[in-house]
Design a protein around this motif. Structure first.
Motif, mmCIF file in Angstrom:
data_model
loop_
_atom_site.group_PDB
_atom_site.id
_atom_site.type_symbol
_atom_site.label_atom_id
_atom_site.label_comp_id
_atom_site.label_asym_id
_atom_site.label_seq_id
_atom_site.Cartn_x
_atom_site.Cartn_y
_atom_site.Cartn_z
ATOM 1 N N ARG A 80 11.299 -3.669 -0.752
ATOM 2 C CA ARG A 80 10.823 -2.316 -1.069
ATOM 3 C C ARG A 80 9.959 -1.745 0.052
ATOM 4 N NH1 ARG A 80 7.976 -3.224 -5.897
ATOM 5 N NH2 ARG A 80 6.900 -1.317 -5.473
ATOM 6 N N GLU A 135 6.979 6.401 -6.076
ATOM 7 C CA GLU A 135 8.193 5.630 -5.759
ATOM 8 C C GLU A 135 8.706 4.872 -6.982
ATOM 9 O OE1 GLU A 135 7.820 3.271 -2.270
ATOM 10 O OE2 GLU A 135 8.069 5.023 -0.988
ATOM 11 N N LEU A 165 6.752 5.144 2.218
ATOM 12 C CA LEU A 165 5.314 4.908 2.271
ATOM 13 C C LEU A 165 4.920 4.085 3.491
ATOM 14 C CD1 LEU A 165 3.079 5.378 0.129
ATOM 15 C CD2 LEU A 165 3.532 3.092 -0.687
ATOM 16 N N SER A 183 -1.925 4.900 -3.339
ATOM 17 C CA SER A 183 -1.653 4.594 -4.756
ATOM 18 C C SER A 183 -0.714 5.628 -5.340
ATOM 19 C CB SER A 183 -2.958 4.605 -5.552
ATOM 20 O OG SER A 183 -3.825 3.654 -5.062
ATOM 21 N N LEU A 211 -0.498 -1.205 2.898
ATOM 22 C CA LEU A 211 0.058 -0.449 1.776
ATOM 23 C C LEU A 211 -0.679 -0.749 0.477
ATOM 24 C CD1 LEU A 211 3.855 -0.915 2.423
ATOM 25 C CD2 LEU A 211 2.430 1.017 2.974
ATOM 26 N N ARG A 212 -1.271 -1.923 0.415
ATOM 27 C CA ARG A 212 -1.920 -2.328 -0.833
ATOM 28 C C ARG A 212 -3.372 -1.896 -0.910
ATOM 29 N NH1 ARG A 212 0.159 -6.265 -3.843
ATOM 30 N NH2 ARG A 212 -1.855 -7.225 -4.212
ATOM 31 N N LEU A 229 1.682 -2.555 -11.981
ATOM 32 C CA LEU A 229 2.757 -1.973 -11.147
ATOM 33 C C LEU A 229 4.106 -2.616 -11.464
ATOM 34 C CD1 LEU A 229 0.864 -1.701 -7.751
ATOM 35 C CD2 LEU A 229 1.870 0.209 -8.975
ATOM 36 N N GLU A 272 9.337 -7.333 -3.228
ATOM 37 C CA GLU A 272 8.251 -6.668 -2.495
ATOM 38 C C GLU A 272 8.626 -6.269 -1.055
ATOM 39 O OE1 GLU A 272 4.568 -7.917 -3.511
ATOM 40 O OE2 GLU A 272 3.661 -6.368 -2.280
ATOM 41 N N SER A 285 10.697 1.730 1.831
ATOM 42 C CA SER A 285 9.779 2.753 1.328
ATOM 43 C C SER A 285 9.435 3.802 2.393
ATOM 44 C CB SER A 285 8.489 2.078 0.864
ATOM 45 O OG SER A 285 7.541 3.036 0.529
ATOM 46 N N ARG A 317 2.096 -5.059 4.926
ATOM 47 C CA ARG A 317 1.860 -5.101 3.476
ATOM 48 C C ARG A 317 0.399 -4.831 3.087
ATOM 49 N NH1 ARG A 317 0.567 -9.420 -0.060
ATOM 50 N NH2 ARG A 317 1.324 -9.094 -2.175
ATOM 51 N N ARG A 345 1.433 7.512 -3.846
ATOM 52 C CA ARG A 345 2.797 7.403 -3.325
ATOM 53 C C ARG A 345 3.518 6.207 -3.932
ATOM 54 N NH1 ARG A 345 2.023 8.680 3.027
ATOM 55 N NH2 ARG A 345 4.190 8.072 3.139
ATOM 56 N N ARG A 346 2.766 5.116 -4.163
ATOM 57 C CA ARG A 346 3.398 3.937 -4.775
ATOM 58 C C ARG A 346 3.895 4.273 -6.175
ATOM 59 N NH1 ARG A 346 -0.455 -1.211 -4.088
ATOM 60 N NH2 ARG A 346 1.307 -2.390 -4.829
#
Lengths: 469, 356
Positions: free
Chosen positions: A47, B185, A53, B179, A184-185, B150, A44, A51, A181, B181-182
């Protein structure tokens, strides 16, 4: 006579309730942390680090006369594992050569960058960038307060996430990734905070924390336990109930747009972090606003801050915290018992008022009542001693619970010697230090009522120790 | 019972509990320390042998003999090593994974009622390289917990199962930029195996707008140049998000022949689309976009002006000259201000050194 007796028992019941709530919070905090750890997958953080992101972060470091530590802090921040970030150091009218230290260490040159002032602040006198480090900016401004320096830093910050940390703070290299984190979640994440622990015993190597040792003084070790118990485990529990009403100013990652929308921290606040957190909660928990946003506690994002180790500085800091708590509660009093704010209004704010804001006054009343009862013969010496012993052993039990939880994490004490020092410190905490703490807070309450709003004594900083060769 | 007795009993009970707790802490600490030391020692012993095996200095049986003593610490060690290796070298570890017979217990965990075990299992299956784990992973795409879905998607990507691309897009939560973009990836991990399904989605539009956004993002990550033509057609899609993602990807793929189609969107009613257009034009080396970018410096939206100015700067000498000119001569005051700001930020204008 009976009235005094009833009051004593009522206060004892209050104390038992307080300890019981803390115990429940610690247990919830422990369960939450366990659940959090289980949800982290093997790759995790790697990444997140790689990322596209991952949102870039502007680290704002407000500082006032921090020459002894600012170089170490910036070097520590430059070691962070994060794909894209910038450091904005805001010197809030420092007179001790803070900017000179940075100029010598990082080769500053003055640039023209007016920024975009979205929040009013005192005048920005100069902006410098580093010739050596492309992502370091130093802002010089007229002295305001910490909050004002943050607001000035926001004008120069380029990225959508802001991480505000104190100038004496040291971060673990992956702290920022762990703080990012939740963003992003979950798009509902408004702000994230993490664990704050004393930095006094840390040993550094090239700006990175190489070894964690305990502070040397009993007062320092005592704060190690206090930070673990109240600022770590209990706060995770409180966040479960949407009642995290104090995000430490030492570490917060927040969406820039939200901070700007709130008008930034309040420059006149005695403790701007408590006041800002309450205002943040007022905004996002108000059902009329339909925000559906949340504050998150990341139990593995660790920040170390210097704690006072002399009685004089400790007294000044706790006095200021007490005044700041009362000021923030007063400014946000409309939230207390207000169902419009959900759990925050019905549990968090009353809890904060009763067990934080007024705790010292209630405890002092208990001591006075016990003495009066003893003098008037309403209670016997044995009764009083048993009550004091019960309060003492409950405090010890709670601290031991916090130690147990800490020992199962990576923040455990580094050796058996340190472990036993913690045990000794928690056993003697209630034999003087706690009472001194109580006195500082009572004085803070009285001074607040008499209109004192200054920041008290500034911390005298000590440079972090390098790792011995 | 009077209150004093109650206090006495409570205090005594808590004292005993505290002592027991202290003993418990010492035991927990001892156990935890031992486990850590044991794991470190195991890694110290196993790692050199594993490296020797990868360098073909040691046989498979020798390393299996060492790793089999501590199977799950060994699995973590193998996963760590896998992460540090390139895809071709990872194949060398496949016999080790299969030799340690991880598949059955890990597959059993995938059916557990504890989500954390299912998560761990879905994640680990991706490392084992066993094709037999594809059907259960496909089923795990329907798990109630997003993290498990995921992890299953990532494992399918690691296994290179191209047929899983469309089920993954359909199974994962599609709402919201993050979401999408995840997922993109994860799909990028498929590499070449994802190219055909992604192209098909962009070309034939079998799924909704969210899937088109994901496909556009994935084609950017995969550098899928053959997607340029279907992406150009998406510039006329009625959904704002689809147009934004198409523009971004076209900009990122860097084909200057797209410039006329992209500039046609500079009057798009959505400011986010215009902003993406300005940003994309800065990535496509074509001086034909300079007039459009200069005009957009006066856009009512700050982000559009900012990206227009930044893109002009990125277009080299001609673009920077146009920006300098705009900073003093543009008819719009906001355009002049933005041009100056970007020039200053990049050290092109008014940067003064501090005297020594």
């Amino acid at each position: 006579m009976n009235m005094i007796r009833i009051l004593i028992w009522l206060i004892l019941a209050y104390y038992l309730l307080l300890q019981l709530i803390y115990l429940v919070l610690l247990m919830i905090g422990s369960l939450q942390t366990r659940r959090y750890r289980k949800g982290i997958s093997f790759t995790e953080f790697r990444r997140i680090g790689e990322s596209r992101l991952t949102m870039p972060v502007s680290l704002i470091v407000p500082c006032f006369n921090e020459a002894p530590v600012i170089g170490t802090t910036v070097r520590n921040l430059l070691k962070l594992h994060y794909p894209q970030f910038e450091i904005v150091v805001v010197s809030d009218g420092s007179t001790d050569g803070t900017v000179e230290v940075l100029r010598e260490s990082f080769g500053l040159r003055r640039i023209e960058r007016p920024g975009r002032r979205k929040i009013p602040s005192e005048e920005i006198l100069a902006v410098h960038e580093s010739e050596k480090i492309p992502n370091l900016i130093v802002v010089e401004k007229t002295n305001g307060r910490r909050a004002d320096a943050i607001n000035a830093g926001v004008a120069l910050a380029r990225y959508p996430l802001l991480c505000v940390i104190d100038a004496d703070c040291l971060l673990e290299p992956d702290t920022l990734i762990r703080l990012a984190r939740p963003f992003l979640r979950d798009t509902r994440t408004a702000a994230v905070t993490g664990v704050v622990r004393p930095s006094n015993g840390l040993l550094l190597q090239n700006g990175v924390i190489a070894e964690r040792r305990l502070p040397r003084t009993i007062l320092g070790i005592n704060q190690e336990i206090e930070y673990a118990r109240s600022f770590q485990w209990a706060r995770i529990g409180l966040s479960r109930f949407r009642s995290m009403l104090c995000i430490s100013g030492a570490l917060i990652l927040i969406r820039k747009s939200l901070l700007v929308e709130l008008g930034g921290p309040w420059p006149k606040a005695v403790t701007d972090d408590i006041e800002f957190t309450m205002r943040l909660n007022r905004k996002i928990q108000d059902r009329r606003n339909r925000r559906n946003e949340r504050l998150v506690f990341a139990p593995d994002a660790v920040c170390y801050t210097e704690v006072p180790e002399t009685a004089r500085l400790y007294a000044s800091q706790r006095n200021r915290w007490q005044r700041g708590t009362l000021q923030a509660l007063w400014r946000n009093r409309g939230m207390i018992f207000n169902p419009r704010y959900g759990l925050t209004g019905l549990f968090g704010m009353p809890f904060f008022l009763l067990f934080e804001g007024l705790a010292s006054v209630i405890e002092l009343s208990a001591w006075i009542l016990m003495i009066v009862a003893l003098i008037l013969g309403i209670a016997t010496g044995a009764e009083i001693l048993w009550m004091i012993f019960l309060a003492y052993i409950l405090g010890v039990f709670l601290s031991l619970c916090a130690v147990l939880m800490t020992e199962t994490t990576l923040l455990r004490s580094s050796g058996w010697a340190d472990f036993w020092r913690i045990i000794v410190a928690l056993l003697i905490d209630n034999l003087g230090i706690h009472q001194f703490h109580l006195l500082c807070r009572v004085v803070g309450t009285v001074e607040y009522l008499f209109g004192r709003r200054d920041l008290g004594l500034a911390m005298t900083r000590k440079e972090s120790q390098p790792l011995p060769a | 019972m009077n209150l004093l007795t109650l206090v006495q009993i409570t205090a005594m009970v808590i004292t005993v509990l505290s002592l027991l707790l202290l003993a418990g802490i010492v035991i927990v600490r001892t156990g935890y320390t031992r486990r850590l030391v044991h794991r470190e020692e195991f890694q110290k012993i196993a790692l050199p042998h594993l490296c020797a095996y990868l360098e073909e200095k040691e046989g498979r049986e020798a390393i299996l003999g060492i790793l089999a003593k501590e199977r799950f610490p060994a699995l973590e060690l193998l996963m760590e090593q896998t992460e540090q290796m390139d895809p071709e070298a990872r194949k060398k570890l496949a016999p080790i994974y299969s030799g340690l017979s991880f598949l059955r217990p890990i597959l059993a965990d995938l059916g557990s009622r504890h989500w954390s075990l299912r998560l761990r299992s879905a994640e680990r299956l991706g490392y084992l390289g066993e094709e037999s784990s594809i059907p259960p992973l496909m089923r795990a795409l329907g798990d109630e917990v997003l993290d498990v879905r995921l992890a299953a998607a990532l494992s399918l990507a690691r296994l290179g199962c191209g047929g899983a691309v469309i089920p993954i897009i359909m199974a994962l939560d599609l709402s919201g930029e993050i979401s999408q973009r995840r997922i993109a990836e994860i799909l990028a991990v498929f590499g070449e195996a994802a190219e055909e399904p992604i192209f098909k989605i962009l070309h034939d539009h079998p799924l909704g707008p969210a899937a088109l956004c994901i496909a556009a993002r994935t084609s950017d990550l995969l550098r899928l140049r053959k997607a340029v033509e279907p992406l150009e057609r998406l510039l006329e899609h009625p959904d704002d998000d689809v147009r934004i993602n198409a523009v971004r990807t076209l900009g990122s793929l860097g084909d200057p022949s797209c410039v006329p189609r992209i500039t046609a969107l500079c009057d798009d009613p959505g400011w986010e689309v215009r902003s993406a257009v300005m940003d994309a034009l800065g990535r496509l080396p074509s001086n034909n976009s300079i007039p459009v970018l200069t005009e957009s410096l006066g856009d009512p939206e700050w982000w559009v002006r900012y990206h227009a100015a930044e893109s002009l700067r990125k277009l080299g000498v001609e673009g920077t000259d146009a920006l300098k000119k705009a900073s003093s001569a543009h008819a719009d005051a906001f355009a002049r201000d933005m041009s100056r700001q970007v020039l200053e930020q990049n050290g092109i204008l008014n940067t003064t050194e501090v005297p020594a």
